[in-house]
Design a protein around this motif. Structure first.
Motif, PDB file in Angstrom:
ATOM      1  N   VAL A  38       0.777  -1.279   0.108  1.00 29.17           N
ATOM      2  CA  VAL A  38      -0.123   0.165  -0.025  1.00 29.17           C
ATOM      3  C   VAL A  38       0.860   1.358  -0.033  1.00 29.17           C
ATOM      4  O   VAL A  38       0.635   2.294  -0.978  1.00 29.17           O
ATOM      5  CB  VAL A  38      -0.965  -0.157   1.152  1.00 29.17           C
ATOM      6  CG1 VAL A  38      -1.677   1.312   1.361  1.00 29.17           C
ATOM      7  CG2 VAL A  38      -1.713  -1.261   1.065  1.00 29.17           C
ATOM      8  N   TRP A  39       1.980   1.112   0.715  1.00 28.23           N
ATOM      9  CA  TRP A  39       2.794   2.642   0.917  1.00 28.23           C
ATOM     10  C   TRP A  39       3.459   2.443  -0.315  1.00 28.23           C
ATOM     11  O   TRP A  39       3.701   3.897  -0.869  1.00 28.23           O
ATOM     12  CB  TRP A  39       3.779   2.391   2.119  1.00 28.23           C
ATOM     13  CG  TRP A  39       4.806   3.138   2.002  1.00 28.23           C
ATOM     14  CD1 TRP A  39       4.923   4.367   2.377  1.00 28.23           C
ATOM     15  CD2 TRP A  39       6.392   2.690   1.789  1.00 28.23           C
ATOM     16  NE1 TRP A  39       6.226   4.967   2.105  1.00 28.23           N
ATOM     17  CE2 TRP A  39       7.238   3.859   2.092  1.00 28.23           C
ATOM     18  CE3 TRP A  39       6.850   1.395   1.488  1.00 28.23           C
ATOM     19  CZ2 TRP A  39       8.472   3.821   1.681  1.00 28.23           C
ATOM     20  CZ3 TRP A  39       8.208   1.295   1.290  1.00 28.23           C
ATOM     21  CH2 TRP A  39       9.153   2.624   1.531  1.00 28.23           C
ATOM     22  N   PHE A  40       4.072   1.629  -0.631  1.00 25.69           N
ATOM     23  CA  PHE A  40       4.998   1.621  -2.047  1.00 25.69           C
ATOM     24  C   PHE A  40       4.101   2.249  -3.406  1.00 25.69           C
ATOM     25  O   PHE A  40       4.524   3.005  -3.966  1.00 25.69           O
ATOM     26  CB  PHE A  40       5.804   0.464  -2.444  1.00 25.69           C
ATOM     27  CG  PHE A  40       6.516   0.639  -3.523  1.00 25.69           C
ATOM     28  CD1 PHE A  40       7.721   1.423  -3.176  1.00 25.69           C
ATOM     29  CD2 PHE A  40       6.418  -0.040  -4.783  1.00 25.69           C
ATOM     30  CE1 PHE A  40       8.691   1.430  -4.216  1.00 25.69           C
ATOM     31  CE2 PHE A  40       7.645   0.073  -5.684  1.00 25.69           C
ATOM     32  CZ  PHE A  40       8.772   1.060  -5.521  1.00 25.69           C
ATOM     33  N   ALA A  41       2.903   1.646  -3.412  1.00 27.60           N
ATOM     34  CA  ALA A  41       2.022   2.228  -4.587  1.00 27.60           C
ATOM     35  C   ALA A  41       1.852   3.597  -4.239  1.00 27.60           C
ATOM     36  O   ALA A  41       1.689   4.483  -5.076  1.00 27.60           O
ATOM     37  CB  ALA A  41       0.757   1.423  -4.287  1.00 27.60           C
ATOM     38  N   ALA A  42       1.491   4.074  -3.052  1.00 26.77           N
ATOM     39  CA  ALA A  42       1.086   5.665  -2.664  1.00 26.77           C
ATOM     40  C   ALA A  42       2.516   6.327  -3.012  1.00 26.77           C
ATOM     41  O   ALA A  42       2.533   7.345  -3.486  1.00 26.77           O
ATOM     42  CB  ALA A  42       0.885   5.885  -1.340  1.00 26.77           C
ATOM     43  N   LEU A  43       3.614   5.867  -2.887  1.00 25.35           N
ATOM     44  CA  LEU A  43       4.745   6.523  -2.915  1.00 25.35           C
ATOM     45  C   LEU A  43       5.022   6.697  -4.480  1.00 25.35           C
ATOM     46  O   LEU A  43       5.385   7.785  -4.983  1.00 25.35           O
ATOM     47  CB  LEU A  43       6.092   5.685  -2.684  1.00 25.35           C
ATOM     48  CG  LEU A  43       7.491   6.203  -2.372  1.00 25.35           C
ATOM     49  CD1 LEU A  43       8.181   5.536  -1.468  1.00 25.35           C
ATOM     50  CD2 LEU A  43       8.122   6.717  -3.521  1.00 25.35           C
ATOM     51  N   PHE A  48       4.657  10.417  -9.429  1.00 27.80           N
ATOM     52  CA  PHE A  48       4.084  10.462 -10.933  1.00 27.80           C
ATOM     53  C   PHE A  48       3.502  11.816 -10.672  1.00 27.80           C
ATOM     54  O   PHE A  48       3.420  12.441 -11.706  1.00 27.80           O
ATOM     55  CB  PHE A  48       3.260   9.281 -10.966  1.00 27.80           C
ATOM     56  CG  PHE A  48       3.854   8.073 -11.119  1.00 27.80           C
ATOM     57  CD1 PHE A  48       5.261   8.039 -11.409  1.00 27.80           C
ATOM     58  CD2 PHE A  48       3.261   6.825 -11.046  1.00 27.80           C
ATOM     59  CE1 PHE A  48       5.897   6.761 -11.324  1.00 27.80           C
ATOM     60  CE2 PHE A  48       3.846   5.781 -11.294  1.00 27.80           C
ATOM     61  CZ  PHE A  48       5.282   5.403 -11.283  1.00 27.80           C
ATOM     62  N   ALA A  49       2.389  12.107  -9.755  1.00 24.52           N
ATOM     63  CA  ALA A  49       1.877  13.356  -9.918  1.00 24.52           C
ATOM     64  C   ALA A  49       2.321  14.410  -9.830  1.00 24.52           C
ATOM     65  O   ALA A  49       2.240  15.516 -10.383  1.00 24.52           O
ATOM     66  CB  ALA A  49       0.690  13.467  -8.302  1.00 24.52           C
ATOM     67  N   LEU A  50       3.628  14.451  -9.039  1.00 21.09           N
ATOM     68  CA  LEU A  50       4.394  15.755  -8.901  1.00 21.09           C
ATOM     69  C   LEU A  50       5.265  15.667 -10.542  1.00 21.09           C
ATOM     70  O   LEU A  50       5.240  17.031 -11.025  1.00 21.09           O
ATOM     71  CB  LEU A  50       5.974  15.469  -8.079  1.00 21.09           C
ATOM     72  CG  LEU A  50       5.455  15.654  -6.443  1.00 21.09           C
ATOM     73  CD1 LEU A  50       6.729  15.333  -5.584  1.00 21.09           C
ATOM     74  CD2 LEU A  50       5.328  17.221  -6.370  1.00 21.09           C
ATOM     75  N   ALA A  51       5.513  14.892 -10.883  1.00 18.66           N
ATOM     76  CA  ALA A  51       6.271  14.620 -12.453  1.00 18.66           C
ATOM     77  C   ALA A  51       5.262  15.220 -13.347  1.00 18.66           C
ATOM     78  O   ALA A  51       5.563  16.175 -14.068  1.00 18.66           O
ATOM     79  CB  ALA A  51       6.882  13.315 -12.726  1.00 18.66           C
ATOM     80  N   ALA A  52       3.955  14.764 -13.366  1.00 17.30           N
ATOM     81  CA  ALA A  52       2.818  15.426 -14.204  1.00 17.30           C
ATOM     82  C   ALA A  52       2.429  17.137 -14.168  1.00 17.30           C
ATOM     83  O   ALA A  52       2.009  17.443 -14.980  1.00 17.30           O
ATOM     84  CB  ALA A  52       1.812  14.467 -13.971  1.00 17.30           C
ATOM     85  N   LEU A  66       5.350   9.893   3.508  1.00 21.32           N
ATOM     86  CA  LEU A  66       4.083   8.704   3.354  1.00 21.32           C
ATOM     87  C   LEU A  66       4.101   7.692   4.381  1.00 21.32           C
ATOM     88  O   LEU A  66       2.911   7.375   4.908  1.00 21.32           O
ATOM     89  CB  LEU A  66       4.302   8.230   2.171  1.00 21.32           C
ATOM     90  CG  LEU A  66       3.560   9.139   0.740  1.00 21.32           C
ATOM     91  CD1 LEU A  66       3.725   8.367  -0.459  1.00 21.32           C
ATOM     92  CD2 LEU A  66       2.116   9.142   1.125  1.00 21.32           C
ATOM     93  N   LEU A  67       5.267   7.165   4.827  1.00 20.27           N
ATOM     94  CA  LEU A  67       5.203   6.442   5.821  1.00 20.27           C
ATOM     95  C   LEU A  67       4.716   6.715   7.092  1.00 20.27           C
ATOM     96  O   LEU A  67       3.799   6.025   7.933  1.00 20.27           O
ATOM     97  CB  LEU A  67       6.690   5.947   6.114  1.00 20.27           C
ATOM     98  CG  LEU A  67       7.456   4.453   5.545  1.00 20.27           C
ATOM     99  CD1 LEU A  67       8.881   4.367   5.900  1.00 20.27           C
ATOM    100  CD2 LEU A  67       6.602   3.398   5.686  1.00 20.27           C
ATOM    101  N   ARG A  68       5.049   7.935   7.436  1.00 20.18           N
ATOM    102  CA  ARG A  68       4.411   8.726   8.892  1.00 20.18           C
ATOM    103  C   ARG A  68       2.959   8.658   8.850  1.00 20.18           C
ATOM    104  O   ARG A  68       2.534   8.397   9.720  1.00 20.18           O
ATOM    105  CB  ARG A  68       5.232  10.047   9.088  1.00 20.18           C
ATOM    106  CG  ARG A  68       6.509   9.738   9.572  1.00 20.18           C
ATOM    107  CD  ARG A  68       6.985  11.372  10.120  1.00 20.18           C
ATOM    108  NE  ARG A  68       7.264  12.178   8.722  1.00 20.18           N
ATOM    109  CZ  ARG A  68       8.456  12.484   8.273  1.00 20.18           C
ATOM    110  NH1 ARG A  68       9.464  11.378   8.609  1.00 20.18           N
ATOM    111  NH2 ARG A  68       8.594  13.256   7.239  1.00 20.18           N
TER     112      ARG A  68
END
Length: 397
Positions: A38-43, A48-52, A66-68
């Motif tokens: 779940v965490w890695f997918a969110a990462l 990707f959102a930042l890149a877009a 995101l881990l926190r």
């Protein structure tokens, strides 16, 4: 598409590294193992959102924040800060997938250049490969942190091409992620999908040029005939539906030189569909074409101009025209302060570059440096082996 790209570009996370080890790091801090996925997918999502949106942030920064959040409501066995640090440190302790060492050595044994390109740090890739004794097999460990944009954004792949001093079309990306394959294909790279699990490739992404189940299979494919545009059949396809690999053109890359049959030293040169003539100037020859050294200089000049043009286009610089003037001569070794040869004569090439356009001093200097990186220039400065055999008279050419 060529079966022998100039550089193989390997993704790192999940392509080379076995990420299953991260689940244990979650369990060790008191979190359920499934949170790792779940965490890695969110990462990846946030990267990707930042890149877009035209932005970027380091992999470790996004991952830690995101881990926190992911661990906020978990009854941890240690403090939240220690838990985050423990999990993030796991990247440096991951192991390679079992097929990677054999595959990497199979690729390098063919003489291909290898680099990594990761959305993570180069340090993680270095630790991963060094632990397996493979760091020396890679020419460079590249990170998008130096590109200013994550994959699958085009700037990341353009950065890799620039770092490797080749055109994007001369790179082949190897990745397990279809989104990475799609991004690389859109940037002009050849692609190979490493499909270890027999998954179905998403129809909405650009299809890979190659599909392999193990990394070593790619070395075998690249050493053979070029793949068809549709690539190799994915594992789920029926054998009878697999596309037949295209036959290699025996004339591709072949240069044939024969005497023109007019007496003297005139030569007829055939390069694919192109016809050229070479000769010696008068009075030795009949001057019906450029001399052999003229052709060498022409190759160097053309390569120089093309390389400079490609770089300027990637940088969007206002380079209007490139002119390369060259002259070959033989000089005394004692007249060359920078040459290793101390006695006798050496070949000397004088090359003058002219860049027309609205360029500042720094840009012109950079283009001058890039000129030295053209493949022909590098070939002329490297060790060259010419292997000669004698064909039987009357044997087919």
């Amino acid at each position: 598409m060529s079966s022998t790209p100039a550089v193989i570009v390997c993704d790192v996370n999940e392509t080379l590294s076995d990420m299953s080890g991260m689940k244990a790091r979650f369990v060790q801090v008191g979190a359920p193992a499934h949170l790792a996925s779940v965490w890695f997918a969110a990462l990846l999502r946030d990267g990707f959102a930042l890149a877009a949106a035209g932005g970027a942030a380091p992999f470790a920064v996004i991952g830690s924040e995101l881990l926190r959040e992911v661990l906020r409501d978990v009854a941890l066995l240690r403090s939240p800060a220690d838990a985050v640090e423990h999990i993030m440190a796991g990247f440096g302790l991951l192991k390679l997938h079992a097929d990677v060492p054999e595959g990497v050595r199979a690729l390098t044994s063919t003489g291909m250049r290898l680099v990594t390109l990761s959305n993570g740090s180069a340090g993680v890739a270095r630790s991963l490969l060094a632990a397996a004794g493979l760091e020396g097999e890679f020419e460079a460990l590249l990170s998008v942190e130096d590109a200013g944009a994550w994959k699958p954004g085009r700037p990341a792949y353009d950065y890799a091409a620039e770092a490797c001093e080749v055109r994007p079309a001369q790179l082949l990306l190897v990745a397990v992620h279809p989104w990475d394959i799609h991004g690389a294909a859109q940037a002009g790279l050849a692609t190979a999908w490493l499909n270890r699990g027999g998954d179905t490739y998403p129809s909405y992404f650009t299809a890979p040029d190659y599909t392999v189940g193990r990394l070593a299979e790619l070395a075998t494919l690249l050493a053979g005939a070029p793949a068809s545009p549709s690539g190799n059949a994915a594992p789920e396809a029926a054998p009878e539906a697999a596309a037949e690999p295209a036959e290699a053109d025996p004339a591709e890359g072949l240069v044939v030189v024969t005497e023109a049959g007019k007496g003297g030293y005139a030569q007829q040169i055939t390069v694919g569909q192109h016809r050229l003539t070479a000769d010696e100037p008068r009075p030795v020859g009949t001057d019906t074409g450029p001399s052999p050294y003229d052709l060498v200089l022409a190759g160097l000049g053309a390569c120089t101009s093309m390389t400079v043009r490609m770089y300027a286009e990637r940088k969007n610089w206002s380079l209007e025209k490139v002119t390369v003037t060259l002259r070959h001569s033989r000089i005394h070794a004692t007249d060359c302060a920078d040459c290793e040869t101390a006695v006798g004569h050496i070949d000397h090439v004088e090359r003058v570059l002219r860049f027309d356009g609205d360029l500042d001093k720094q840009q012109r200097q950079r283009l001058s440096e890039i000129a030295d990186r053209c493949p022909v220039h590098r070939t002329l400065h490297s060790e060259i082996i010419v292997h000669t055999t004698v064909a039987e008279a009357g044997a087919p050419e």
